[in-house]
Design a protein around this motif. Sequence first.
Motif, PDB file in Angstrom:
ATOM      1  N   ARG A 214       0.844  -1.200   0.000  1.00 34.13           N
ATOM      2  CA  ARG A 214       0.000   0.000   0.000  1.00 34.13           C
ATOM      3  C   ARG A 214       0.875   1.243   0.000  1.00 34.13           C
ATOM      4  O   ARG A 214       1.818   1.368   0.795  1.00 34.13           O
ATOM      5  CB  ARG A 214      -0.915   0.000   1.235  1.00 34.13           C
ATOM      6  N   SER A 215       0.570   2.172  -0.878  1.00 30.35           N
ATOM      7  CA  SER A 215       1.352   3.405  -1.009  1.00 30.35           C
ATOM      8  C   SER A 215       0.416   4.598  -1.159  1.00 30.35           C
ATOM      9  O   SER A 215      -0.772   4.445  -1.466  1.00 30.35           O
ATOM     10  CB  SER A 215       2.274   3.331  -2.238  1.00 30.35           C
ATOM     11  N   TYR A 216       0.970   5.771  -0.960  1.00 30.73           N
ATOM     12  CA  TYR A 216       0.221   6.985  -1.260  1.00 30.73           C
ATOM     13  C   TYR A 216       0.009   7.060  -2.761  1.00 30.73           C
ATOM     14  O   TYR A 216       0.922   6.790  -3.549  1.00 30.73           O
ATOM     15  CB  TYR A 216       0.962   8.222  -0.751  1.00 30.73           C
ATOM     16  N   CYS A 217      -1.188   7.409  -3.153  1.00 31.32           N
ATOM     17  CA  CYS A 217      -1.546   7.405  -4.573  1.00 31.32           C
ATOM     18  C   CYS A 217      -0.831   8.506  -5.338  1.00 31.32           C
ATOM     19  O   CYS A 217      -0.533   9.590  -4.808  1.00 31.32           O
ATOM     20  CB  CYS A 217      -3.050   7.583  -4.731  1.00 31.32           C
ATOM     21  N   HIS A 218      -0.589   8.247  -6.601  1.00 31.23           N
ATOM     22  CA  HIS A 218      -0.070   9.276  -7.498  1.00 31.23           C
ATOM     23  C   HIS A 218      -1.183  10.302  -7.726  1.00 31.23           C
ATOM     24  O   HIS A 218      -2.376   9.932  -7.780  1.00 31.23           O
ATOM     25  CB  HIS A 218       0.344   8.649  -8.829  1.00 31.23           C
ATOM     26  N   PRO A 219      -0.835  11.568  -7.862  1.00 29.51           N
ATOM     27  CA  PRO A 219      -1.868  12.596  -8.083  1.00 29.51           C
ATOM     28  C   PRO A 219      -2.773  12.346  -9.288  1.00 29.51           C
ATOM     29  O   PRO A 219      -3.894  12.864  -9.337  1.00 29.51           O
ATOM     30  CB  PRO A 219      -1.051  13.877  -8.259  1.00 29.51           C
ATOM     31  N   LYS A 220      -2.299  11.530 -10.246  1.00 28.77           N
ATOM     32  CA  LYS A 220      -3.124  11.257 -11.427  1.00 28.77           C
ATOM     33  C   LYS A 220      -4.423  10.542 -11.070  1.00 28.77           C
ATOM     34  O   LYS A 220      -5.366  10.513 -11.887  1.00 28.77           O
ATOM     35  CB  LYS A 220      -2.335  10.431 -12.434  1.00 28.77           C
ATOM     36  N   ASN A 221      -4.486   9.977  -9.851  1.00 26.20           N
ATOM     37  CA  ASN A 221      -5.690   9.274  -9.413  1.00 26.20           C
ATOM     38  C   ASN A 221      -6.803  10.212  -8.957  1.00 26.20           C
ATOM     39  O   ASN A 221      -7.892   9.746  -8.602  1.00 26.20           O
ATOM     40  CB  ASN A 221      -5.347   8.307  -8.282  1.00 26.20           C
ATOM     41  N   PHE A 222      -6.524  11.497  -8.942  1.00 24.50           N
ATOM     42  CA  PHE A 222      -7.502  12.459  -8.439  1.00 24.50           C
ATOM     43  C   PHE A 222      -7.707  13.575  -9.464  1.00 24.50           C
ATOM     44  O   PHE A 222      -6.766  14.005 -10.121  1.00 24.50           O
ATOM     45  CB  PHE A 222      -7.031  13.061  -7.110  1.00 24.50           C
ATOM     46  N   ASN A 391       7.787   4.809   1.905  1.00 17.95           N
ATOM     47  CA  ASN A 391       8.370   3.494   1.655  1.00 17.95           C
ATOM     48  C   ASN A 391       9.268   3.493   0.413  1.00 17.95           C
ATOM     49  O   ASN A 391       9.489   2.453  -0.214  1.00 17.95           O
ATOM     50  CB  ASN A 391       7.268   2.443   1.503  1.00 17.95           C
ATOM     51  N   ILE A 392       9.787   4.644   0.055  1.00 14.13           N
ATOM     52  CA  ILE A 392      10.591   4.775  -1.160  1.00 14.13           C
ATOM     53  C   ILE A 392      11.810   3.859  -1.142  1.00 14.13           C
ATOM     54  O   ILE A 392      12.239   3.332  -2.172  1.00 14.13           O
ATOM     55  CB  ILE A 392      11.025   6.252  -1.382  1.00 14.13           C
ATOM     56  N   GLU A 393      12.370   3.606   0.043  1.00 11.92           N
ATOM     57  CA  GLU A 393      13.602   2.822   0.124  1.00 11.92           C
ATOM     58  C   GLU A 393      13.377   1.345  -0.168  1.00 11.92           C
ATOM     59  O   GLU A 393      14.335   0.603  -0.411  1.00 11.92           O
ATOM     60  CB  GLU A 393      14.244   3.019   1.494  1.00 11.92           C
ATOM     61  N   THR A 394      12.142   0.893  -0.149  1.00 11.85           N
ATOM     62  CA  THR A 394      11.866  -0.502  -0.491  1.00 11.85           C
ATOM     63  C   THR A 394      11.853  -0.731  -1.995  1.00 11.85           C
ATOM     64  O   THR A 394      11.903  -1.878  -2.449  1.00 11.85           O
ATOM     65  CB  THR A 394      10.513  -0.955   0.099  1.00 11.85           C
ATOM     66  N   VAL A 395      11.776   0.346  -2.757  1.00 15.86           N
ATOM     67  CA  VAL A 395      11.745   0.215  -4.216  1.00 15.86           C
ATOM     68  C   VAL A 395      12.925   0.895  -4.894  1.00 15.86           C
ATOM     69  O   VAL A 395      13.091   0.786  -6.106  1.00 15.86           O
ATOM     70  CB  VAL A 395      10.431   0.788  -4.793  1.00 15.86           C
ATOM     71  N   ARG A 397      17.269   2.081  -4.356  1.00 14.33           N
ATOM     72  CA  ARG A 397      18.505   2.145  -3.573  1.00 14.33           C
ATOM     73  C   ARG A 397      19.068   3.567  -3.542  1.00 14.33           C
ATOM     74  O   ARG A 397      20.002   3.831  -2.796  1.00 14.33           O
ATOM     75  CB  ARG A 397      19.561   1.214  -4.173  1.00 14.33           C
ATOM     76  N   HIS A 398      18.506   4.432  -4.354  1.00 14.82           N
ATOM     77  CA  HIS A 398      19.098   5.757  -4.536  1.00 14.82           C
ATOM     78  C   HIS A 398      18.395   6.859  -3.748  1.00 14.82           C
ATOM     79  O   HIS A 398      18.996   7.898  -3.462  1.00 14.82           O
ATOM     80  CB  HIS A 398      19.090   6.129  -6.023  1.00 14.82           C
ATOM     81  N   PHE A 399      17.126   6.648  -3.398  1.00 12.76           N
ATOM     82  CA  PHE A 399      16.360   7.711  -2.762  1.00 12.76           C
ATOM     83  C   PHE A 399      15.954   7.304  -1.344  1.00 12.76           C
ATOM     84  O   PHE A 399      15.809   6.123  -1.031  1.00 12.76           O
ATOM     85  CB  PHE A 399      15.127   8.045  -3.593  1.00 12.76           C
ATOM     86  N   HIS A 400      15.757   8.313  -0.507  1.00 11.54           N
ATOM     87  CA  HIS A 400      15.440   8.085   0.901  1.00 11.54           C
ATOM     88  C   HIS A 400      14.271   8.967   1.311  1.00 11.54           C
ATOM     89  O   HIS A 400      14.109  10.085   0.811  1.00 11.54           O
ATOM     90  CB  HIS A 400      16.654   8.377   1.773  1.00 11.54           C
ATOM     91  N   TYR A 401      13.485   8.422   2.235  1.00  9.09           N
ATOM     92  CA  TYR A 401      12.340   9.190   2.746  1.00  9.09           C
ATOM     93  C   TYR A 401      12.804  10.434   3.479  1.00  9.09           C
ATOM     94  O   TYR A 401      12.258  11.521   3.301  1.00  9.09           O
ATOM     95  CB  TYR A 401      11.508   8.296   3.668  1.00  9.09           C
ATOM     96  N   VAL A 402      13.810  10.276   4.336  1.00  8.48           N
ATOM     97  CA  VAL A 402      14.369  11.434   5.043  1.00  8.48           C
ATOM     98  C   VAL A 402      15.531  11.981   4.223  1.00  8.48           C
ATOM     99  O   VAL A 402      16.352  11.225   3.711  1.00  8.48           O
ATOM    100  CB  VAL A 402      14.824  11.061   6.472  1.00  8.48           C
TER     101      VAL A 402
END
Length: 561
Positions: A214-222, A391-395, A397-402
Amino acid sequence: MGKYAIVSAAISLSAVIISAGIHPSGAIRFKDISQSGGVRFKTENCATPEKHQPETMPAGVALLDYDGDGLLDIYLVNGAEMPSLKKAGPKYFNRLFRNNGDGTFTDVTERAGVAGSGYGMGAAVGDYDNDGWPDLYVANVNGNELFHNNGDGTFTDVTRKAGVEGGVWNGRKMWSVSAGWFDYNNDGLLDLFVSNYCQWDPDHEPACTGIAGRSYCHPKNFGPLPNTLYRNNGDGTFTDVSEETGIAAVRGKGMGVVFADYDGDGFTDIFVANDNSPNLLFHNIAGKRFEDVALQAGVAYNEDGDALAGMGADFRDVNNDGLPDIWHTAVENETFPLFINSGSGQFRNATQRSQLATLTRPMSGWSNGVVDLDNDGWKDLVVARGNVMDNIETVSRHFHYVEPNAVFRNLGNGQFEDVSATAGPDFTRPAPNRGLAYGDLDNDGRVDLVTTALGAPARVLHNETQTGNHWIILKLKGVKSNRMGLGARIQITTDKGARMYSEATTSSGYAASSDPRVHFGLGPSQVVQQIDIRWPSGIRQTLTNVRADQVMEVVESASRH
């Protein structure tokens, strides 16, 4: 304040201005004084397994002198429970911290009456009734709030009386993110612009999943929403003029909203950074209506013709040519575009040439600012960083939530240098940063920062940059113009021949409201040879031989020159 001469002037602030004589300075550095200063605040976004869309977006920071003691106070906007969107207890209160003048702050929220009631996003400061006391407007997911400053340390919620609860779409209050005060028709009364985000309903929210679950939706969904413009009626009430002025004719997913007179015609224009839809540049046509000219002006898309995930924005002159430029933030792999005003209503994309394309491509940015942090006479760039996805780090290796915040020093040659590494560990401590506002909290001439982060402490970052550079801060007091002088255009000329330009505004970044006073770094100059002001009323005023290193109040001249 000292004495100064006021003489008439006929100036053209849209003329090309050449800066000279600016000396290099020491490293830009900040120290976190929030804990020692008593500013204890955490953005409570009420993150849930359902990942409701607003949870990733609260950010609001506002700087204002609410009690008139000459010191900027701090207002921080908070979330609420999900999915009720109600502030169920003090941990969700918006908080007002009074500046004690000794590096400490006192929480005066409950006495002031500004805790709020909704799921907060942003805040805007403006004296809408010209009584000399700045008022607060709070943008919420579920209906906005206007707090009138009573001048005795308290505020009154006048939202319904004023008629500024926010727009309605399909029977629901529109989700507002940012707001800003400006006088669009130059009648001496501040009007209110509100940026609205998307068509979101907590009872019918799509479930968005991916590799990470489960993730936050992309803005295209709204679906997109129109923005809202309220005209000040001068009697404590406002009229929604979104339709009649053309503001409602264009829909988007509005985030940061900023103001400037980009074409020098005497009427303040509006830039809205949109999330995954084209940016908007509302050209103000004689204070009667607006036309979106973002595409023609070259600020709707990036250089590849793509709409970005626009977040925060600032609308200030970065190259000292007398024309306000636009810098806005986005997410990783998109860069943070810099649009340089070329005059004649056009902007050129300088993201590559300025080095910002390379510097910002790996970054996700939210609120930001264009402000001279080392007083060398060139406005620098600062941004609050944090990834959208928790949850960006689960998908990747280059980006981090913090992420660490970033500051880019203006080299004065059209290019910027990332000097974050030397800005101090307090500045670069990683967090899911969202909010940022800037202003001189202790009146020492160095512009400080206040930042917020999701589920993490707010930071009051005191500017400890050591240079021999000088400065001046102008506190405008309108007479025929609005009391705060918002929309005034200012050009200064130093005794060394350098010229700089700015406009009075409180709107900055993402969901933020910054110092209403106008700050100039002066480099080595100890005297400002000339200050030229064009007030929103059209009155032009000139001050000569003003000493540096002071906060100076300037009262609007009584007659047109």
